[in-house]
Design a protein around this motif. Structure first.
Motif, PDB file in Angstrom:
ATOM      1  N   HIS A 427       0.842  -1.188   0.000  1.00 40.76           N
ATOM      2  CA  HIS A 427       0.000   0.000   0.000  1.00 40.76           C
ATOM      3  C   HIS A 427       0.882   1.245   0.000  1.00 40.76           C
ATOM      4  N   ASN A 429       0.434   5.738  -0.455  1.00 42.79           N
ATOM      5  CA  ASN A 429      -0.564   6.815  -0.431  1.00 42.79           C
ATOM      6  C   ASN A 429      -0.647   7.638  -1.714  1.00 42.79           C
ATOM      7  N   LYS A 459      -3.605   1.091   4.292  1.00 45.00           N
ATOM      8  CA  LYS A 459      -2.780   2.164   4.830  1.00 45.00           C
ATOM      9  C   LYS A 459      -1.381   2.096   4.228  1.00 45.00           C
ATOM     10  N   CYS A 460      -0.875   3.243   3.827  1.00 47.29           N
ATOM     11  CA  CYS A 460       0.462   3.355   3.245  1.00 47.29           C
ATOM     12  C   CYS A 460       1.497   2.761   4.198  1.00 47.29           C
ATOM     13  N   GLY A 464       1.286   5.499   6.853  1.00 47.75           N
ATOM     14  CA  GLY A 464       0.058   5.102   7.536  1.00 47.75           C
ATOM     15  C   GLY A 464      -1.170   5.815   7.019  1.00 47.75           C
ATOM     16  N   GLU A 465      -0.997   6.679   6.015  1.00 49.82           N
ATOM     17  CA  GLU A 465      -2.126   7.405   5.430  1.00 49.82           C
ATOM     18  C   GLU A 465      -2.928   6.480   4.515  1.00 49.82           C
ATOM     19  N   PRO A 466      -4.177   6.889   4.172  1.00 46.23           N
ATOM     20  CA  PRO A 466      -5.012   6.038   3.328  1.00 46.23           C
ATOM     21  C   PRO A 466      -4.358   5.728   1.976  1.00 46.23           C
ATOM     22  N   SER A 467      -4.540   4.481   1.528  1.00 49.75           N
ATOM     23  CA  SER A 467      -4.019   4.021   0.233  1.00 49.75           C
ATOM     24  C   SER A 467      -5.175   3.438  -0.568  1.00 49.75           C
TER      25      SER A 467
END
Length: 477
Positions: A427, A429, A459-460, A464-467
């Motif tokens: 993953h 982002n 999550k990247c 940890g950001e949305p992917s």
């Protein structure tokens, strides 16, 4: 015996270069970064050309040829394009003993000069789609080169098409990507992942770039072909316009797509072994070598063996196979076996007096090297069957290797640990800065976002950001 190669396990790069030279596929040139393609290598390229050319023409594309030299001002018309290629350009400033009024760039790719012609040829929607392909050489000044894989000058084909709508251009882009996938898998026996490249990895000047990505035996990725939706960027730069069905002037929508002699490097690194080249039969210059074995035979037996060898060769040729009879009596059978393994002959047929007495011959497939005793009356059919088996076996072996070296990774630490393991599905982002950080810190680059991969949000692995889904990371050529 024929020369031995440096083994793969002691250095994949050394093995590759050794094989290319000893199998007489290519050689170094005195021109920096350029190579000489020898007859053995060029024969493979000719077979690739023949197959691809038919595939293109079956879809309505026609071949043309455009100049090698491109006015420097043409490249400057599309800002992103010239910025992307500027470090690789070779420029001609003098000709005929005088300085040129405007320098010429030696073709790194032909979008610009081809658009100059398209702008003159296209007047109306009735002139569309315009489907052109060019077989040519190009030059990109490379700092680090490797035979076939990355050279300053190389051979390729570049397709260039014009369409009425963006949807038509996108369909063409994906259609040609599928042509490349089919060629790679059905002819090269090289499994590939098809998908879209990231923004930072797309072609300079394109809207979207799609690629086929293959895994080599050292678990590195090879970008084996690309197809680009150029949108209207080049059309606007060169006023490539048409009168639409509504009577108004519109810019065309364009594509470009290409594969090169890099495919030969991909074929070598996908299939070959420590004894030499392995070529899938559908692209092989030589399908069968017949080796008469009559060292201690009487003159009458030798004559009989030679006559039967040439008769069998004729029967195999009538069946559409490429055949040689290696009847050079100055070399031993063992030397010939090694030599034909080195240069990649698909199937070896051994024929001696004892075989003739039994009405049989020995057949050995290049990839598995197992002897099979075949009745002579079945030899042609068996040869065809073994070649088909070899073609499918090479693909399955390569696919199994790729699949067993493809992993999902769910953290940056895991990604770092598996950096040399093959294809990593992770993953991300979508931020180019994160992409660049991963490359700097691990050597991994994004290959593409595969169509076949079911995309699920996550999550990247870095931030940890949305992917939006997983993408393939790998070390690459």
């Amino acid at each position: 015996m024929a020369e031995k190669l440096a083994p793969r396990e002691k250095g994949f790069s050394e093995w590759y270069v050794d094989l290319v030279q000893k199998a007489k596929l290519a050689d170094y040139s005195d021109v920096k970064g350029c190579m000489v393609i020898r007859p053995n290598g060029y024969a493979i390229w000719e077979n690739m050309q023949r197959v691809l050319d038919k595939m293109f023409k079956d879809l309505g594309h026609k071949n043309a040829y455009f100049p090698l030299l491109i006015p420097e001002s043409y490249l400057k018309k599309e800002a992103e394009h010239v910025e992307g290629f500027n470090p690789q350009l070779a420029v001609v400033t003098h000709a005929g003993g005088a300085k040129l009024e405007e320098p010429y760039v030696i073709r790194p790719t032909s979008e610009t000069i081809i658009n100059r012609s398209f702008a003159k040829w296209i007047q109306s929607y009735r002139d569309l789609p315009l489907l052109i392909n060019q077989w040519a050489n190009v030059m990109r000044w490379e700092m680090r080169t490797r035979l076939f894989l990355r050279t300053t000058e190389f051979l390729w084909q570049e397709g260039h098409t014009c369409h009425e709508t963006e949807d038509d251009a996108e369909k063409e882009t994906l259609q040609m990507l599928e042509v490349y996938r089919k060629f790679a898998e059905d002819y090269m026996a090289m499994p590939v992942m098809t998908g879209r490249k990231t923004e930072s990895e797309k072609f300079a000047g394109a809207l979207r770039t799609y690629s086929i990505e293959a895994m080599m035996q050292d678990k590195k990725a090879l970008q084996a072909g690309t197809s680009h939706n150029l949108g209207q960027n080049f059309a606007k730069a060169f006023d490539t316009m048409f009168q639409g069905r509504d009577g108004k002037q519109h810019h065309v929508w364009q594509t470009s797509w290409g594969v090169s002699t890099r495919l030969i490097g991909g074929l070598i690194m996908t299939h070959s072994d420590d004894t030499g080249l392995i070529v899938p039969p559908r692209l092989a210059p030589t399908h069968v070598v017949i080796i008469p074995i009559a060292g201690k035979a009487t003159d009458a037996e030798k004559t009989q063996v030679l006559e039967k060898s040439h008769a069998l060769a004729m029967d195999l040729k009538k069946a559409g196979l490429s055949v040689v009879v290696d009847d050079d009596d100055t070399k031993s059978p063992g030397w010939k076996y090694s030599e034909h393994e080195l240069i990649g002959t698909c199937l070896r047929v051994e024929l001696g007096p004892k075989d003739l007495a039994k009405g049989s011959c020995v057949m050995v497939r290049r990839d598995v090297k197992q002897k099979e005793f075949i009745p002579l009356e079945q030899a042609v059919g068996k040869a065809q069957e073994m070649l088909e088996q070899m073609q499918s076996s090479l693909f399955e072996k390569a696919k199994s290797f790729r699949d067993s070296h493809t992993f999902e990774v769910n953290s940056y630490e895991e990604m770092k640990e598996k950096a040399d393991a093959g294809f990593l599905l992770a993953h991300w982002n979508g931020d180019p800065k994160v992409e660049a950080r991963i490359k700097d810190e691990t050597g991994l680059t994004t290959r593409n976002r595969p169509f076949a991969l079911k995309q699920e949000a996550g999550k990247c692995v870095v931030t940890g950001e949305p992917s939006p889904g997983r993408i393939v990371f790998s070390k690459a050529y």
